[in-house]
Design a protein around this motif. Structure first.
Motif, mmCIF file in Angstrom:
data_model
loop_
_atom_site.group_PDB
_atom_site.id
_atom_site.type_symbol
_atom_site.label_atom_id
_atom_site.label_comp_id
_atom_site.label_asym_id
_atom_site.label_seq_id
_atom_site.Cartn_x
_atom_site.Cartn_y
_atom_site.Cartn_z
ATOM 1 N N ASN A 197 5.855 1.759 -2.715
ATOM 2 C CA ASN A 197 5.932 0.798 -1.614
ATOM 3 C C ASN A 197 5.940 1.504 -0.266
ATOM 4 O O ASN A 197 6.323 2.669 -0.161
ATOM 5 N N HIS A 198 5.547 0.780 0.747
ATOM 6 C CA HIS A 198 5.546 1.296 2.117
ATOM 7 C C HIS A 198 6.930 1.854 2.463
ATOM 8 O O HIS A 198 7.940 1.206 2.204
ATOM 9 N N GLY A 199 6.969 3.065 2.999
ATOM 10 C CA GLY A 199 8.225 3.676 3.422
ATOM 11 C C GLY A 199 8.934 4.473 2.347
ATOM 12 O O GLY A 199 9.887 5.189 2.641
ATOM 13 N N HIS A 203 3.667 -4.905 3.957
ATOM 14 C CA HIS A 203 3.585 -5.183 2.523
ATOM 15 C C HIS A 203 2.581 -4.260 1.843
ATOM 16 O O HIS A 203 2.092 -4.572 0.764
ATOM 17 N N HIS A 204 2.255 -3.136 2.491
ATOM 18 C CA HIS A 204 1.302 -2.197 1.916
ATOM 19 C C HIS A 204 1.950 -1.394 0.797
ATOM 20 O O HIS A 204 3.127 -1.058 0.853
ATOM 21 N N TYR A 205 1.165 -1.080 -0.212
ATOM 22 C CA TYR A 205 1.632 -0.239 -1.304
ATOM 23 C C TYR A 205 0.438 0.359 -2.029
ATOM 24 O O TYR A 205 -0.700 -0.064 -1.850
#
Length: 47
Positions: free
Chosen positions: A30-32, A3-5
């Motif tokens: 957002n992550h990815g 849930h990292h951003y």
């Protein structure tokens, strides 16, 4: 799932001469996600 951003809200930036380069920019990465910041030729050069 992560849930990292990275988030920026209402970012403003002006050069010392008063030229406003950013005016209330907001975005979230957002992550990815893959992100590219693009501009006109010479974008980012100090006026």
């Amino acid at each position: 799932m992560s849930h990292h951003y990275i988030r920026f809200d209402h970012v403003h930036y002006a050069y010392a001469n008063g030229y406003k380069a950013l005016k209330g920019v907001s975005f979230r990465i957002n992550h990815g996600e893959k992100v590219a910041l693009v501009g006109a030729n010479g974008a980012g050069n100090r006026p």
